[in-house]
Write an enzyme that holds these catalytic residues in place. Structure first.
Site, PDB file in Angstrom:
ATOM      1  N   LYS A   1      56.739   8.995 -25.609  1.00  0.00           N
ATOM      2  CA  LYS A   1      56.507   9.098 -27.054  1.00  0.00           C
ATOM      3  C   LYS A   1      56.742  10.499 -27.606  1.00  0.00           C
ATOM      4  O   LYS A   1      56.709  11.489 -26.875  1.00  0.00           O
ATOM      5  CB  LYS A   1      55.100   8.610 -27.410  1.00  0.00           C
ATOM      6  CG  LYS A   1      55.055   7.087 -27.500  1.00  0.00           C
ATOM      7  CD  LYS A   1      53.766   6.543 -28.053  1.00  0.00           C
ATOM      8  CE  LYS A   1      53.874   5.012 -28.082  1.00  0.00           C
ATOM      9  NZ  LYS A   1      52.589   4.366 -28.392  1.00  0.00           N
TER      10      LYS A   1
ATOM     11  N   ARG B   1      50.665   1.425 -20.462  1.00  0.00           N
ATOM     12  CA  ARG B   1      51.911   0.767 -20.894  1.00  0.00           C
ATOM     13  C   ARG B   1      53.056   1.763 -20.742  1.00  0.00           C
ATOM     14  O   ARG B   1      53.041   2.809 -21.385  1.00  0.00           O
ATOM     15  CB  ARG B   1      51.743   0.331 -22.357  1.00  0.00           C
ATOM     16  CG  ARG B   1      52.938  -0.380 -22.946  1.00  0.00           C
ATOM     17  CD  ARG B   1      52.647  -0.801 -24.385  1.00  0.00           C
ATOM     18  NE  ARG B   1      53.795  -1.445 -24.972  1.00  0.00           N
ATOM     19  CZ  ARG B   1      54.799  -0.801 -25.547  1.00  0.00           C
ATOM     20  NH1 ARG B   1      54.798   0.517 -25.610  1.00  0.00           N
ATOM     21  NH2 ARG B   1      55.810  -1.478 -26.070  1.00  0.00           N
TER      22      ARG B   1
HETATM   23  C1  8Y7 Z   1      52.363   0.785 -28.188  1.00  0.00           C
HETATM   24  C2  8Y7 Z   1      52.502  -0.596 -28.254  1.00  0.00           C
HETATM   25  C3  8Y7 Z   1      54.359   0.365 -28.887  1.00  0.00           C
HETATM   26  C4  8Y7 Z   1      51.100   1.295 -27.769  1.00  0.00           C
HETATM   27  C5  8Y7 Z   1      50.347  -0.972 -27.530  1.00  0.00           C
HETATM   28  C6  8Y7 Z   1      56.612   2.603 -27.981  1.00  0.00           C
HETATM   29  C7  8Y7 Z   1      54.312  -2.154 -28.938  1.00  0.00           C
HETATM   30  C8  8Y7 Z   1      56.391   2.197 -29.364  1.00  0.00           C
HETATM   31  N1  8Y7 Z   1      53.532   1.379 -28.574  1.00  0.00           N
HETATM   32  N2  8Y7 Z   1      51.521  -1.473 -27.930  1.00  0.00           N
HETATM   33  N3  8Y7 Z   1      53.758  -0.843 -28.708  1.00  0.00           N
HETATM   34  N4  8Y7 Z   1      50.138   0.382 -27.449  1.00  0.00           N
HETATM   35  N5  8Y7 Z   1      49.342  -1.798 -27.206  1.00  0.00           N
HETATM   36  O1  8Y7 Z   1      56.692   3.836 -27.783  1.00  0.00           O
HETATM   37  O2  8Y7 Z   1      50.835   2.498 -27.708  1.00  0.00           O
HETATM   38  O3  8Y7 Z   1      56.791   1.811 -27.068  1.00  0.00           O
HETATM   39  S1  8Y7 Z   1      55.987   0.476 -29.501  1.00  0.00           S
END
Ligand code: 8Y7
Length: 278
Positions: A221, A255
Site C-alpha cells: 500500500k 491480507r
Molecule cells: C483492503 C481490502 C483492499 C484491506 C480488507 C488493496 C479489498 C486495496 N484493501 N479488504 N481490500 N482490508 N478487508 O491494497 O485493507 O488491496 S483493496
C-alpha cells in the site's frame, strides 16, 4: 482456541492466517489486475493457494481513489467464472464486494466469506449475509472510494475507527449474525492520511472490539511507499516488515499479495515467539 466460522469451514486463529489477494479488476494499483482473463486468474489463485494462502480473496470491484464505480453486471462477469472454479478447491473463498446483489450471487456460487470495505452499510447487505453462515470482514472506511483520500479528518483516529467497528459489530448482532463469523479491519488507506494509518497501526490492539479477530491489509500500500519512497513494485520488504509487526500486535488474518514470502517472514516471527513463551 478461537475459530472463525466461514460457511462450512472452521478456520483456527491460533496462529495468524494469510488471505491471498486475487485481483479481478483491470486497474489494480499494484498492477496485478486480471479482469476478463479467467485462465490467468485461476492460475494466480492456484499459485496463491500453493504458496500457503489460508483464504483466497477475490475482488472484482475497483476501489482505487478517483476510479469510476464498477457496474453490477461488470462485477459479476469478472467474478463468477473464477469463483465457480475456485470455490471447489477446499479452501475458504472470500469475495471483496460492497454490493448486496454480488454478495448474494457469490454466496450462491460457493463463497465462504464476504469482505466488505464498506462494513455492510449498503441497504440490504446485512440481510443478505445474515441469511447465510459465511464469515464476514467488517472494514472501516471514511467517505467513499472516489473521494476518500481528498481530505480525511479525524479527532482521535483510533477511537473513531474503534467506535465504527463496535457499531457495525452491534448491527451484525442485531441482524442475528453470530460473533464467530466476524473479523474486524481498520481499513488501512481507506480515507486516511499516512499519519492516520501509522497511528492506527500503532494502536492496533485497541481495535479488537469484544476480542474479535483483526484483519490487516497493508500489502504494497501507498503508506509503505510514503515511508520508504518506493514505487508499488518495490514494496515487498516493507510489506513483510508490516506483516510481521501486524502479527506481533495481534492481527489474526493478514491480507497479502506475496503469500510465500509473508509465510516465511511469519514463520521466523512465530518460531521466536514460541521460544519466548515456552
Ligand atoms: C483492503 C481490502 C483492499 C484491506 C480488507 C488493496 C479489498 C486495496 N484493501 N479488504 N481490500 N482490508 N478487508 O491494497 O485493507 O488491496 S483493496
Amino acid at each position: 482456541m478461537k475459530k472463525l466460522h466461514c460457511a462450512s469451514y472452521r478456520l483456527s486463529l491460533d496462529r495468524p492466517r494469510l488471505m491471498g489477494i486475487v485481483n479481478l479488476t483491470p486497474d489494480s494499483f499494484s498492477g496485478d489486475g486480471l479482469a476478463g482473463r479467467t485462465g490467468a486468474a485461476l492460475d494466480h489463485a492456484r499459485a496463491q493457494l500453493e504458496a500457503g494462502a489460508d483464504i483466497l480473496d477475490l475482488g472484482a470491484e475497483s476501489t482505487k481513489p478517483g476510479i469510476q464505480p464498477t457496474s453490477l453486471q461488470e462485477e459479476l462477469d469478472r467474478l463468477l467464472p473464477v469463483l465457480e472454479v475456485v470455490s471447489t478447491w477446499g479452501v475458504p473463498v472470500s469475495v471483496d464486494t460492497c454490493k448486496p446483489q454480488v454478495m448474494a450471487a457469490s454466496l450462491a456460487s460457493g463463497a465462504s466469506m464476504i469482505n466488505d470495505i464498506n462494513g455492510l452499510r449498503a441497504p440490504g447487505a446485512l440481510e443478505v449475509v445474515a441469511a447465510s453462515d459465511c464469515g464476514i470482514c467488517l472494514m472501516h472506511m471514511q467517505g467513499e472510494p472516489r473521494h476518500m483520500q481528498e481530505s480525511p479528518v479525524y479527532g482521535d483516529v483510533v477511537a473513531e475507527v474503534r467506535a465504527f467497528l463496535a457499531a457495525r459489530t452491534q448491527a451484525c448482532r442485531q441482524a442475528g449474525i453470530a460473533e464467530e463469523r466476524l473479523v474486524l479491519d481498520p481499513g488501512f488507506g481507506f480515507g486516511k492520511t499516512l499519519h492516520h494509518n501509522l497511528e492506527l497501526f500503532a494502536g492496533l490492539a485497541r481495535l479488537a472490539v469484544d476480542g474479535l479477530p483483526l484483519l490487516v491489509g497493508v500489502s504494497r500500500k501507498s503508506m509503505l511507499g510514503a515511508v520508504t519512497g518506493r514505487p508499488v513494485q518495490q514494496r515487498l520488504a516493507a510489506s513483510l516488515a508490516a506483516a510481521v509487526l501486524a502479527a506481533a500486535k495481534g492481527a489474526r488474518i493478514i491480507r497479502v499479495h506475496d503469500v510465500a514470502q509473508t509465510r516465511d517472514a511469519l514463520a521466523v516471527w512465530s518460531a521466536i515467539e514460541q521460544e519466548q513463551t515456552a
